[in-house]
Design a protein around this motif. Structure first.
Motif, PDB file in Angstrom:
ATOM      1  N   ILE A 110       0.829  -1.206   0.000  1.00 35.93           N
ATOM      2  CA  ILE A 110       0.000   0.000   0.000  1.00 35.93           C
ATOM      3  C   ILE A 110       0.862   1.255   0.000  1.00 35.93           C
ATOM      4  O   ILE A 110       0.600   2.209  -0.748  1.00 35.93           O
ATOM      5  CB  ILE A 110      -0.964  -0.020   1.203  1.00 35.93           C
ATOM      6  N   ASP A 111       1.920   1.263   0.796  1.00 34.74           N
ATOM      7  CA  ASP A 111       2.803   2.434   0.861  1.00 34.74           C
ATOM      8  C   ASP A 111       3.466   2.708  -0.486  1.00 34.74           C
ATOM      9  O   ASP A 111       3.578   3.860  -0.921  1.00 34.74           O
ATOM     10  CB  ASP A 111       3.876   2.245   1.934  1.00 34.74           C
ATOM     11  N   GLN A 112       3.911   1.650  -1.161  1.00 37.53           N
ATOM     12  CA  GLN A 112       4.579   1.837  -2.449  1.00 37.53           C
ATOM     13  C   GLN A 112       3.609   2.337  -3.515  1.00 37.53           C
ATOM     14  O   GLN A 112       3.961   3.177  -4.343  1.00 37.53           O
ATOM     15  CB  GLN A 112       5.229   0.523  -2.899  1.00 37.53           C
ATOM     16  N   VAL A 113       2.376   1.830  -3.507  1.00 35.68           N
ATOM     17  CA  VAL A 113       1.391   2.314  -4.476  1.00 35.68           C
ATOM     18  C   VAL A 113       1.046   3.770  -4.188  1.00 35.68           C
ATOM     19  O   VAL A 113       0.932   4.594  -5.113  1.00 35.68           O
ATOM     20  CB  VAL A 113       0.125   1.439  -4.455  1.00 35.68           C
ATOM     21  N   LYS A 114       0.899   4.126  -2.906  1.00 36.21           N
ATOM     22  CA  LYS A 114       0.578   5.512  -2.551  1.00 36.21           C
ATOM     23  C   LYS A 114       1.647   6.477  -3.031  1.00 36.21           C
ATOM     24  O   LYS A 114       1.350   7.609  -3.426  1.00 36.21           O
ATOM     25  CB  LYS A 114       0.412   5.635  -1.035  1.00 36.21           C
ATOM     26  N   ARG A 115       2.904   6.063  -3.019  1.00 36.57           N
ATOM     27  CA  ARG A 115       3.989   6.962  -3.423  1.00 36.57           C
ATOM     28  C   ARG A 115       3.885   7.392  -4.883  1.00 36.57           C
ATOM     29  O   ARG A 115       4.313   8.474  -5.246  1.00 36.57           O
ATOM     30  CB  ARG A 115       5.342   6.278  -3.195  1.00 36.57           C
ATOM     31  N   ILE A 116       3.322   6.505  -5.707  1.00 35.40           N
ATOM     32  CA  ILE A 116       3.221   6.824  -7.134  1.00 35.40           C
ATOM     33  C   ILE A 116       1.776   7.073  -7.549  1.00 35.40           C
ATOM     34  O   ILE A 116       1.503   7.561  -8.641  1.00 35.40           O
ATOM     35  CB  ILE A 116       3.853   5.693  -7.985  1.00 35.40           C
ATOM     36  N   ALA A 117       0.812   6.752  -6.674  1.00 38.98           N
ATOM     37  CA  ALA A 117      -0.630   6.919  -6.891  1.00 38.98           C
ATOM     38  C   ALA A 117      -1.197   5.881  -7.848  1.00 38.98           C
ATOM     39  O   ALA A 117      -2.308   5.393  -7.663  1.00 38.98           O
ATOM     40  CB  ALA A 117      -0.979   8.324  -7.372  1.00 38.98           C
ATOM     41  N   ASN A 118      -0.444   5.539  -8.867  1.00 40.15           N
ATOM     42  CA  ASN A 118      -0.868   4.553  -9.861  1.00 40.15           C
ATOM     43  C   ASN A 118       0.408   4.036 -10.504  1.00 40.15           C
ATOM     44  O   ASN A 118       1.181   4.820 -11.064  1.00 40.15           O
ATOM     45  CB  ASN A 118      -1.781   5.220 -10.890  1.00 40.15           C
ATOM     46  N   THR A 119       0.662   2.733 -10.429  1.00 44.34           N
ATOM     47  CA  THR A 119       1.936   2.213 -10.926  1.00 44.34           C
ATOM     48  C   THR A 119       2.127   2.464 -12.420  1.00 44.34           C
ATOM     49  O   THR A 119       3.257   2.483 -12.914  1.00 44.34           O
ATOM     50  CB  THR A 119       2.068   0.707 -10.642  1.00 44.34           C
ATOM     51  N   GLY A 120       1.038   2.679 -13.152  1.00 46.40           N
ATOM     52  CA  GLY A 120       1.163   3.044 -14.558  1.00 46.40           C
ATOM     53  C   GLY A 120       1.882   4.373 -14.755  1.00 46.40           C
ATOM     54  O   GLY A 120       2.455   4.626 -15.815  1.00 46.40           O
ATOM     55  N   ASN A 121       1.858   5.219 -13.701  1.00 46.13           N
ATOM     56  CA  ASN A 121       2.547   6.507 -13.793  1.00 46.13           C
ATOM     57  C   ASN A 121       4.051   6.352 -13.975  1.00 46.13           C
ATOM     58  O   ASN A 121       4.712   7.246 -14.515  1.00 46.13           O
ATOM     59  CB  ASN A 121       2.272   7.348 -12.544  1.00 46.13           C
ATOM     60  N   TYR A 122       4.600   5.226 -13.505  1.00 46.64           N
ATOM     61  CA  TYR A 122       6.042   5.015 -13.692  1.00 46.64           C
ATOM     62  C   TYR A 122       6.440   5.089 -15.161  1.00 46.64           C
ATOM     63  O   TYR A 122       7.537   5.518 -15.500  1.00 46.64           O
ATOM     64  CB  TYR A 122       6.456   3.651 -13.136  1.00 46.64           C
ATOM     65  N   LEU A 123       5.535   4.678 -16.049  1.00 51.62           N
ATOM     66  CA  LEU A 123       5.850   4.717 -17.477  1.00 51.62           C
ATOM     67  C   LEU A 123       5.930   6.144 -17.995  1.00 51.62           C
ATOM     68  O   LEU A 123       6.690   6.435 -18.929  1.00 51.62           O
ATOM     69  CB  LEU A 123       4.801   3.943 -18.278  1.00 51.62           C
ATOM     70  N   ILE A 124       5.138   7.043 -17.403  1.00 50.35           N
ATOM     71  CA  ILE A 124       5.168   8.447 -17.807  1.00 50.35           C
ATOM     72  C   ILE A 124       6.513   9.063 -17.437  1.00 50.35           C
ATOM     73  O   ILE A 124       7.176   9.695 -18.269  1.00 50.35           O
ATOM     74  CB  ILE A 124       4.017   9.224 -17.144  1.00 50.35           C
ATOM     75  N   GLY A 125       6.919   8.875 -16.169  1.00 46.86           N
ATOM     76  CA  GLY A 125       8.198   9.419 -15.732  1.00 46.86           C
ATOM     77  C   GLY A 125       9.363   8.824 -16.490  1.00 46.86           C
ATOM     78  O   GLY A 125      10.324   9.524 -16.846  1.00 46.86           O
ATOM     79  N   GLU A 126       9.295   7.531 -16.749  1.00 45.11           N
ATOM     80  CA  GLU A 126      10.355   6.855 -17.488  1.00 45.11           C
ATOM     81  C   GLU A 126      10.447   7.383 -18.919  1.00 45.11           C
ATOM     82  O   GLU A 126      11.538   7.636 -19.440  1.00 45.11           O
ATOM     83  CB  GLU A 126      10.075   5.355 -17.495  1.00 45.11           C
ATOM     84  N   GLY A 127       9.278   7.573 -19.554  1.00 43.85           N
ATOM     85  CA  GLY A 127       9.266   8.092 -20.918  1.00 43.85           C
ATOM     86  C   GLY A 127       9.797   9.507 -21.005  1.00 43.85           C
ATOM     87  O   GLY A 127      10.539   9.858 -21.935  1.00 43.85           O
ATOM     88  N   ALA A 128       9.440  10.349 -20.013  1.00 41.15           N
ATOM     89  CA  ALA A 128       9.931  11.731 -19.996  1.00 41.15           C
ATOM     90  C   ALA A 128      11.439  11.753 -19.836  1.00 41.15           C
ATOM     91  O   ALA A 128      12.147  12.495 -20.541  1.00 41.15           O
ATOM     92  CB  ALA A 128       9.253  12.499 -18.865  1.00 41.15           C
ATOM     93  N   ALA A 129      11.957  10.952 -18.901  1.00 42.15           N
ATOM     94  CA  ALA A 129      13.407  10.916 -18.680  1.00 42.15           C
ATOM     95  C   ALA A 129      14.133  10.391 -19.909  1.00 42.15           C
ATOM     96  O   ALA A 129      15.191  10.906 -20.294  1.00 42.15           O
ATOM     97  CB  ALA A 129      13.716  10.047 -17.460  1.00 42.15           C
ATOM     98  N   ASN A 130      13.565   9.380 -20.553  1.00 39.54           N
ATOM     99  CA  ASN A 130      14.187   8.802 -21.737  1.00 39.54           C
ATOM    100  C   ASN A 130      14.274   9.810 -22.882  1.00 39.54           C
ATOM    101  O   ASN A 130      15.194   9.750 -23.709  1.00 39.54           O
ATOM    102  CB  ASN A 130      13.393   7.574 -22.186  1.00 39.54           C
ATOM    103  N   SER A 131      13.339  10.756 -22.911  1.00 36.93           N
ATOM    104  CA  SER A 131      13.314  11.734 -24.010  1.00 36.93           C
ATOM    105  C   SER A 131      14.480  12.718 -23.951  1.00 36.93           C
ATOM    106  O   SER A 131      14.765  13.380 -24.947  1.00 36.93           O
ATOM    107  CB  SER A 131      11.988  12.506 -23.999  1.00 36.93           C
ATOM    108  N   VAL A 132      15.137  12.829 -22.801  1.00 30.66           N
ATOM    109  CA  VAL A 132      16.258  13.782 -22.674  1.00 30.66           C
ATOM    110  C   VAL A 132      17.570  13.065 -22.384  1.00 30.66           C
ATOM    111  O   VAL A 132      18.502  13.644 -21.819  1.00 30.66           O
ATOM    112  CB  VAL A 132      15.971  14.851 -21.597  1.00 30.66           C
ATOM    113  N   ARG A 133      17.642  11.812 -22.752  1.00 29.12           N
ATOM    114  CA  ARG A 133      18.909  11.079 -22.622  1.00 29.12           C
ATOM    115  C   ARG A 133      19.990  11.797 -23.426  1.00 29.12           C
ATOM    116  O   ARG A 133      19.751  12.317 -24.497  1.00 29.12           O
ATOM    117  CB  ARG A 133      18.753   9.650 -23.130  1.00 29.12           C
ATOM    118  N   GLY A 134      21.184  11.810 -22.910  1.00 37.82           N
ATOM    119  CA  GLY A 134      22.278  12.507 -23.578  1.00 37.82           C
ATOM    120  C   GLY A 134      22.574  13.840 -22.945  1.00 37.82           C
ATOM    121  O   GLY A 134      23.650  14.422 -23.173  1.00 37.82           O
TER     122      GLY A 134
END
Length: 391
Positions: free
Chosen positions: A40-64
């Protein structure tokens, strides 16, 4: 370029130990997850585990670039610390704010407005979208109007999840607005195209290894789907994203009782939720706090199917064919923009012969057109990054 990413994070946020000024200290390990409280604590930290894909995609867009993820909670907690913001403004050339359905009646972006008011650098708001179209402007909280007014006065760039959000922001006077879709769409374009290339296959309606996603605890739709598509002796695999905090999916037991197998990413506790008694199939409940483990698991499935956008995108990132059931305005905006084949929930839910309907729908998908549309969207996303100077 020195880029500060904040907002929705990737799963690597789980290693953050502390933040001071513009310096983030990471632990060389992830916290263990075994008990009911851990999950429960880990899910609360991100609100929705699908959100991890949003953050990952944003970070990947500025690699380099020279990129640092600064947790948004640090920015919020430091609003009354001029020293912290002086250090941040000195340390970074640009702020990339990863967002999702920020424009919605139930959320006031007042904290965001205070944070961005203190940042003296260009700000890129990536992935911003709406939750529902109806009366959007009238129902937006004052804090969100303040957020928009602050960014209107700054060098800011809005990359939206779709056309409706883009038109709304343009009407609000934002200078640079470009619909680009969710950044998770462009994490692995080759695999996304591979997924699309495999979708026009009517035999997928007979698949038994299906990654299911929906809203268990709220509505029984996924149970109906599983009964329609799976054999009586097949175990349904359902991926949890936020059900344990939003839809009253309860893991039976005390907070400290063991409830999760981290190696298998599976809930081991007995579960209770509305409509659970309707099940006529065995089922596994899985929840992932690491997108690489999620992709590894889903790559062993034959098909992704359901009502969760990112629960399907993770499959597409793994090259697995995925078909979504569109359930609300936020999902429709994203799907309409990128042009992925999908079925409206109102159509699917009332269809009495679901398996036959699904096979027919899959047989009629125009794969070349879907891939061409996606390729154009990827090119448009990269074009926006070039406009901003980060690609």
């Amino acid at each position: 370029m020195r880029i500060m990413i904040t907002g929705i994070p990737s799963y690597l946020m789980r290693t953050v130990d502390s933040v001071s000024g513009a310096t983030v200290k990471h632990r060389p390990y992830f916290e263990n997850i075994k008990t009911k409280k851990d999950v429960i604590d880990q899910v609360k930290r991100i609100a929705n585990t699908g959100n991890y894909l949003i953050g990952e995609g944003a970070a990947n867009s500025v690699r380099g670039h020279d990129v640092t993820y600064i947790p948004f909670w640090h920015l919020a907690n430091s609003i009354h610390s001029p020293e912290t913001y002086a250090k941040l403004n000195e340390s970074f050339d640009l702020c990339l704010f990863a967002s999702a359905n920020l424009l919605r009646p139930g959320y006031a972006a007042a904290t965001e407005s205070h944070v961005f008011e203190l940042l003296n650098m260009p700000i890129v708001v990536m992935g911003i979208g709406i939750q529902k179209k109806e009366n959007l402007k009238a129902e937006l909280p004052e804090g969100t109007h303040r957020f928009l007014n602050v960014l209107k006065k700054k060098e800011s760039f809005f990359l939206t999840r779709g056309h409706f959000t883009a038109e709304f922001l343009k009407a609000e006077g934002m200078k640079y607005v470009r619909p680009t879709g969710c950044p998770s769409l462009y994490f692995d374009p080759a695999q996304m195209k591979r997924s699309l290339s495999r979708l026009a296959d009517p035999s997928l309606a007979e698949a038994q290894k299906i990654a299911l996603g929906g809203y268990l605890g709220s509505v029984p739709d996924t149970i109906v789907d599983a009964h329609a598509l799976l054999h009586k002796d097949t175990t349904a695999s359902y991926v949890i994203q936020d059900e344990v905090i939003v839809y009253n999916m309860n893991m039976v037991g005390e907070d400290g009782s063991e409830a999760y197998d981290p190696a298998a990413s599976r809930i081991t506790a007995q579960t209770e939720y509305k409509h659970a008694e309707k099940w006529q199939r065995k089922r596994d409940y899985l929840v992932f706090f690491d997108t690489h483990k999620w992709r590894s698991w889903v790559s062993g499935q034959d098909f992704c199917f359901g009502r969760r956008f990112h629960g399907s995108i993770i499959g597409m990132q793994s090259g697995i064919p995925a078909l979504m059931i569109a359930v609300d305005d936020r999902m429709r905006e994203m799907l309409d923009f990128v042009g992925f084949p999908h079925i409206e929930a109102s159509v699917w839910n009332r269809e009495p012969q679901k398996k036959a309907f699904l096979a027919d729908f899959l047989s009629k998908i125009d794969v070349p057109a879907a891939i061409d549309r996606y390729s154009a969207c990827a090119e448009n996303f990269n074009g926006a990054l070039k406009d901003i100077g980060i690609r």
